[in-house]
Design an enzyme around this catalytic site. Structure first.
Site, PDB file in Angstrom:
ATOM      1  N   THR A 175     -57.863 -53.309 -95.314  1.00  0.00           N
ATOM      2  CA  THR A 175     -57.292 -54.507 -95.935  1.00  0.00           C
ATOM      3  C   THR A 175     -57.975 -55.664 -95.257  1.00  0.00           C
ATOM      4  OG1 THR A 175     -55.074 -55.565 -96.213  1.00  0.00           O
ATOM      5  CG2 THR A 175     -55.368 -54.799 -93.817  1.00  0.00           C
ATOM      6  N   THR A 176     -57.529 -56.807 -95.743  1.00  0.00           N
ATOM      7  CA  THR A 176     -58.072 -57.985 -94.950  1.00  0.00           C
ATOM      8  C   THR A 176     -56.737 -58.737 -95.084  1.00  0.00           C
ATOM      9  OG1 THR A 176     -60.382 -57.756 -95.669  1.00  0.00           O
ATOM     10  CG2 THR A 176     -59.571 -59.874 -94.966  1.00  0.00           C
TER      11      THR A 176
END
Length: 203
Positions: A8-9
């Site tokens: 993820t970011t």
């Protein structure tokens, strides 16, 4: 099977009139995309939010604990938990479990007397930030945040900056993608933007 969905970011930005958290929606298992609609930003209280990058099961477990502690604090003390208190509690929980850790990197944001943002690693390391990023695409997000952030920027600019940072990570990081969740925390409380609003700002 042990939950190992990850990838993820997440980004956070402090603005003059609120704090912003943004994240993508992809969860991966190794090189496979397992979900395209994962929630990675969570309401802890009306004025408190947490974003998690890492193991989905660990993130959800910590969110449940923090929500319970926030309700207990309100019942015992008779007032809302501050942003710094939630960040400190999160750091303490992570430090106490460092030998069997929650595999995640967490951003705590909110608004009490003023907007605030904290970054917390899995060993409980705590930093007070004006902007930050975590997760597999954080290098790409940081490049946008560094170039675009300015002290005291209005909330509307902070929202656009956070969206640009996540969108850039989605274009360059294979573990980041499939849409954006964006949350604003202002004196009015926790506000999640709709998909149409986000898409209009990205055009």
């Amino acid at each position: 099977m042990t939950e190992k969905l990850k990838g993820t970011t997440t980004v956070g930005v402090v603005c003059r009139d609120g704090a912003v958290l943004a994240a993508d929606k992809r969860a991966s298992y190794g090189n496979m995309i397992m979900s395209k609609g994962v929630t990675k930003i969570f309401r802890i209280d009306d004025h408190l939010a947490l974003a998690g990058a890492g193991n989905v099961g660990d993130i959800l477990s910590l969110v449940r604990l923090l929500r319970a502690e926030s309700r207990l604090y309100r019942a015992k003390v008779g007032q809302e938990m501050s942003v710094s208190a939630l960040a400190t509690l999160t750091a303490n929980v992570l430090h106490n479990t460092r030998f069997a850790p929650y595999f995640g990197w967490f951003l705590v944001a909110g608004h009490d007397v003023k907007p605030a943002l904290y970054s917390i690693d899995m060993a409980g390391g705590l930093t007070d930030d004006k902007f930050t990023a975590a997760g597999s695409g954080m290098e790409f997000a940081f490049a946008i945040l560094e170039a675009g952030y300015r002290e005291g920027m209005p909330l509307e600019e902070g929202v656009k900056l956070a969206l640009r940072a996540i969108n850039t990570a989605m274009r360059r990081d294979v573990f980041t993608g499939d849409g954006i969740t964006l949350v604003k925390v202002t004196p009015e409380g926790y506000i999640e933007m709709g998909r149409d609003e986000i898409e209009a700002l990205l055009k």
